[in-house]
Motif scaffolding. Structure first.
Motif, PDB file in Angstrom:
ATOM      1  N   HIS A  19       0.831  -1.205   0.000  1.00 24.18           N
ATOM      2  CA  HIS A  19       0.000   0.000   0.000  1.00 24.18           C
ATOM      3  C   HIS A  19       0.867   1.258   0.000  1.00 24.18           C
ATOM      4  CE1 HIS A  19      -3.622  -2.371   0.644  1.00 24.18           C
ATOM      5  NE2 HIS A  19      -2.888  -3.106   1.469  1.00 24.18           N
ATOM      6  N   LYS A  20       1.544   1.453  -1.088  1.00 20.83           N
ATOM      7  CA  LYS A  20       2.466   2.580  -1.214  1.00 20.83           C
ATOM      8  C   LYS A  20       1.731   3.921  -1.297  1.00 20.83           C
ATOM      9  CE  LYS A  20       6.017  -0.211  -3.339  1.00 20.83           C
ATOM     10  NZ  LYS A  20       7.209  -0.162  -2.566  1.00 20.83           N
ATOM     11  N   ASP A  21       0.442   3.895  -1.584  1.00 20.04           N
ATOM     12  CA  ASP A  21      -0.345   5.117  -1.677  1.00 20.04           C
ATOM     13  C   ASP A  21      -0.651   5.722  -0.303  1.00 20.04           C
ATOM     14  OD1 ASP A  21      -1.862   2.668  -1.506  1.00 20.04           O
ATOM     15  OD2 ASP A  21      -3.679   3.890  -1.626  1.00 20.04           O
ATOM     16  N   ILE A  22      -0.476   4.953   0.737  1.00 17.19           N
ATOM     17  CA  ILE A  22      -0.741   5.420   2.104  1.00 17.19           C
ATOM     18  C   ILE A  22       0.501   6.114   2.639  1.00 17.19           C
ATOM     19  CG2 ILE A  22      -1.272   4.695   4.462  1.00 17.19           C
ATOM     20  CD1 ILE A  22      -2.894   2.390   3.234  1.00 17.19           C
ATOM     21  N   LYS A  23       0.289   7.238   3.285  1.00 16.34           N
ATOM     22  CA  LYS A  23       1.398   8.005   3.866  1.00 16.34           C
ATOM     23  C   LYS A  23       1.725   7.429   5.248  1.00 16.34           C
ATOM     24  CE  LYS A  23       0.345  12.112   1.252  1.00 16.34           C
ATOM     25  NZ  LYS A  23       0.013  13.510   1.238  1.00 16.34           N
ATOM     26  N   TRP A  24       2.494   6.349   5.240  1.00 17.42           N
ATOM     27  CA  TRP A  24       2.807   5.629   6.474  1.00 17.42           C
ATOM     28  C   TRP A  24       3.582   6.492   7.457  1.00 17.42           C
ATOM     29  CZ3 TRP A  24      -0.005   1.590   7.362  1.00 17.42           C
ATOM     30  CH2 TRP A  24      -0.500   0.853   6.295  1.00 17.42           C
ATOM     31  N   ASP A  25       4.436   7.374   6.962  1.00 19.10           N
ATOM     32  CA  ASP A  25       5.193   8.235   7.868  1.00 19.10           C
ATOM     33  C   ASP A  25       4.257   9.144   8.657  1.00 19.10           C
ATOM     34  OD1 ASP A  25       4.599   9.578   5.461  1.00 19.10           O
ATOM     35  OD2 ASP A  25       6.296  10.944   5.686  1.00 19.10           O
ATOM     36  N   LYS A  26       3.178   9.596   8.021  1.00  9.94           N
ATOM     37  CA  LYS A  26       2.183  10.438   8.709  1.00  9.94           C
ATOM     38  C   LYS A  26       1.438   9.620   9.761  1.00  9.94           C
ATOM     39  CE  LYS A  26      -0.826  13.987   8.892  1.00  9.94           C
ATOM     40  NZ  LYS A  26      -0.881  14.490  10.239  1.00  9.94           N
ATOM     41  N   ILE A  27       1.082   8.396   9.424  1.00 17.05           N
ATOM     42  CA  ILE A  27       0.367   7.534  10.372  1.00 17.05           C
ATOM     43  C   ILE A  27       1.233   7.265  11.600  1.00 17.05           C
ATOM     44  CG2 ILE A  27      -0.530   5.196  10.716  1.00 17.05           C
ATOM     45  CD1 ILE A  27      -1.515   5.371   7.782  1.00 17.05           C
ATOM     46  N   VAL A  28       2.501   6.935  11.367  1.00 12.22           N
ATOM     47  CA  VAL A  28       3.409   6.662  12.486  1.00 12.22           C
ATOM     48  C   VAL A  28       3.625   7.935  13.311  1.00 12.22           C
ATOM     49  CG1 VAL A  28       5.773   6.016  13.092  1.00 12.22           C
ATOM     50  CG2 VAL A  28       4.541   4.730  11.345  1.00 12.22           C
ATOM     51  N   SER A  29       3.824   9.046  12.633  1.00 12.05           N
ATOM     52  CA  SER A  29       4.030  10.310  13.336  1.00 12.05           C
ATOM     53  C   SER A  29       2.820  10.663  14.203  1.00 12.05           C
ATOM     54  CB  SER A  29       4.293  11.426  12.320  1.00 12.05           C
ATOM     55  OG  SER A  29       4.481  12.656  12.972  1.00 12.05           O
ATOM     56  N   ASP A  30       1.624  10.527  13.642  1.00 15.67           N
ATOM     57  CA  ASP A  30       0.402  10.815  14.404  1.00 15.67           C
ATOM     58  C   ASP A  30       0.246   9.882  15.598  1.00 15.67           C
ATOM     59  OD1 ASP A  30      -0.150  12.810  12.581  1.00 15.67           O
ATOM     60  OD2 ASP A  30      -1.794  11.731  11.591  1.00 15.67           O
ATOM     61  N   ALA A  31       0.556   8.599  15.400  1.00 17.99           N
ATOM     62  CA  ALA A  31       0.449   7.632  16.500  1.00 17.99           C
ATOM     63  C   ALA A  31       1.440   7.965  17.617  1.00 17.99           C
ATOM     64  CB  ALA A  31       0.695   6.218  15.990  1.00 17.99           C
ATOM     65  N   THR A  36       2.647  10.279  22.847  1.00 15.95           N
ATOM     66  CA  THR A  36       3.466  11.254  23.573  1.00 15.95           C
ATOM     67  C   THR A  36       2.597  12.171  24.418  1.00 15.95           C
ATOM     68  OG1 THR A  36       5.148  11.213  21.846  1.00 15.95           O
ATOM     69  CG2 THR A  36       5.136  13.126  23.276  1.00 15.95           C
ATOM     70  N   LYS A  37       1.482  12.616  23.870  1.00 17.46           N
ATOM     71  CA  LYS A  37       0.570  13.489  24.622  1.00 17.46           C
ATOM     72  C   LYS A  37       0.024  12.769  25.858  1.00 17.46           C
ATOM     73  CE  LYS A  37       0.667  17.386  22.654  1.00 17.46           C
ATOM     74  NZ  LYS A  37       1.300  18.453  23.406  1.00 17.46           N
ATOM     75  N   LYS A  38      -0.289  11.486  25.710  1.00 13.57           N
ATOM     76  CA  LYS A  38      -0.780  10.714  26.857  1.00 13.57           C
ATOM     77  C   LYS A  38       0.297  10.590  27.936  1.00 13.57           C
ATOM     78  CE  LYS A  38      -4.009   7.974  24.139  1.00 13.57           C
ATOM     79  NZ  LYS A  38      -4.314   6.653  23.591  1.00 13.57           N
ATOM     80  N   ILE A  39       1.528  10.355  27.512  1.00 16.95           N
ATOM     81  CA  ILE A  39       2.645  10.253  28.464  1.00 16.95           C
ATOM     82  C   ILE A  39       2.868  11.589  29.173  1.00 16.95           C
ATOM     83  CG2 ILE A  39       5.156   9.909  28.663  1.00 16.95           C
ATOM     84  CD1 ILE A  39       3.624   7.314  28.223  1.00 16.95           C
ATOM     85  N   GLU A  40       2.792  12.686  28.425  1.00 21.56           N
ATOM     86  CA  GLU A  40       2.960  14.011  29.035  1.00 21.56           C
ATOM     87  C   GLU A  40       1.871  14.285  30.064  1.00 21.56           C
ATOM     88  OE1 GLU A  40       3.116  16.642  25.687  1.00 21.56           O
ATOM     89  OE2 GLU A  40       5.251  16.269  25.356  1.00 21.56           O
ATOM     90  N   LEU A  41       0.633  13.890  29.753  1.00 22.02           N
ATOM     91  CA  LEU A  41      -0.465  14.063  30.705  1.00 22.02           C
ATOM     92  C   LEU A  41      -0.214  13.226  31.950  1.00 22.02           C
ATOM     93  CD1 LEU A  41      -3.263  15.091  31.521  1.00 22.02           C
ATOM     94  CD2 LEU A  41      -4.238  13.179  30.222  1.00 22.02           C
ATOM     95  N   LEU A  42       0.193  11.981  31.757  1.00 18.30           N
ATOM     96  CA  LEU A  42       0.500  11.107  32.891  1.00 18.30           C
ATOM     97  C   LEU A  42       1.622  11.702  33.746  1.00 18.30           C
ATOM     98  CD1 LEU A  42       0.014   8.423  34.351  1.00 18.30           C
ATOM     99  CD2 LEU A  42       1.653   7.387  32.793  1.00 18.30           C
ATOM    100  N   ASP A  43       2.665  12.199  33.093  1.00 19.80           N
ATOM    101  CA  ASP A  43       3.772  12.826  33.829  1.00 19.80           C
ATOM    102  C   ASP A  43       3.293  14.009  34.662  1.00 19.80           C
ATOM    103  OD1 ASP A  43       5.612  11.036  32.833  1.00 19.80           O
ATOM    104  OD2 ASP A  43       6.396  12.400  31.291  1.00 19.80           O
ATOM    105  N   SER A  44       2.404  14.827  34.095  1.00 16.04           N
ATOM    106  CA  SER A  44       1.926  15.994  34.836  1.00 16.04           C
ATOM    107  C   SER A  44       1.066  15.581  36.033  1.00 16.04           C
ATOM    108  CB  SER A  44       1.160  16.947  33.925  1.00 16.04           C
ATOM    109  OG  SER A  44      -0.093  16.420  33.554  1.00 16.04           O
ATOM    110  N   ILE A  45       0.300  14.504  35.883  1.00 13.86           N
ATOM    111  CA  ILE A  45      -0.521  14.006  36.993  1.00 13.86           C
ATOM    112  C   ILE A  45       0.370  13.435  38.089  1.00 13.86           C
ATOM    113  CG2 ILE A  45      -2.188  12.226  37.670  1.00 13.86           C
ATOM    114  CD1 ILE A  45      -3.476  12.642  34.857  1.00 13.86           C
ATOM    115  N   VAL A  46       1.339  12.622  37.689  1.00 11.44           N
ATOM    116  CA  VAL A  46       2.242  11.989  38.657  1.00 11.44           C
ATOM    117  C   VAL A  46       3.063  13.045  39.394  1.00 11.44           C
ATOM    118  CG1 VAL A  46       4.283  10.504  38.846  1.00 11.44           C
ATOM    119  CG2 VAL A  46       2.344   9.779  37.462  1.00 11.44           C
ATOM    120  N   LYS A  47       3.473  14.070  38.702  1.00  9.92           N
ATOM    121  CA  LYS A  47       4.278  15.133  39.302  1.00  9.92           C
ATOM    122  C   LYS A  47       3.543  15.802  40.468  1.00  9.92           C
ATOM    123  CE  LYS A  47       6.746  19.329  37.974  1.00  9.92           C
ATOM    124  NZ  LYS A  47       7.051  20.242  36.866  1.00  9.92           N
TER     125      LYS A  47
END
Length: 75
Positions: A19-31, A36-47
């Motif tokens: 499936h070369k038509d799919i922008k896999w780099d965008k999918i991986v980047s978004d994931a 990362t956002k979830k980890i940052e939220l967890l870090d702020s809660i734990v802090k």
């Protein structure tokens, strides 16, 4: 933008190659960005938390015991 490389299972590579038509780099980047956002939220809660490691373990055991009883019909 920095580049990152990592290994993936052969099966995933086969699907990506089909499936070369799919922008896999965008999918991986978004994931990664979403995770990362979830980890940052967890870090702020734990802090801000005053819960000790021992308290967290006791809470963990209590929750697991309650869920076990609930799903085994012993609540």
């Amino acid at each position: 933008m920095p580049k990152v490389s990592f290994e993936i299972p052969v099966e995933v590579k086969k699907t990506i190659s089909k499936h070369k038509d799919i922008k896999w780099d965008k999918i991986v980047s978004d994931a990664l960005w979403g995770y990362t956002k979830k980890i940052e939220l967890l870090d702020s809660i734990v802090k801000k938390s005053k819960l000790s490691g021992k308290d967290a373990e006791l809470l963990n055991k209590s929750i697991k015991k309650g869920l076990s009883g609930k799903y085994q019909g012993k609540s």
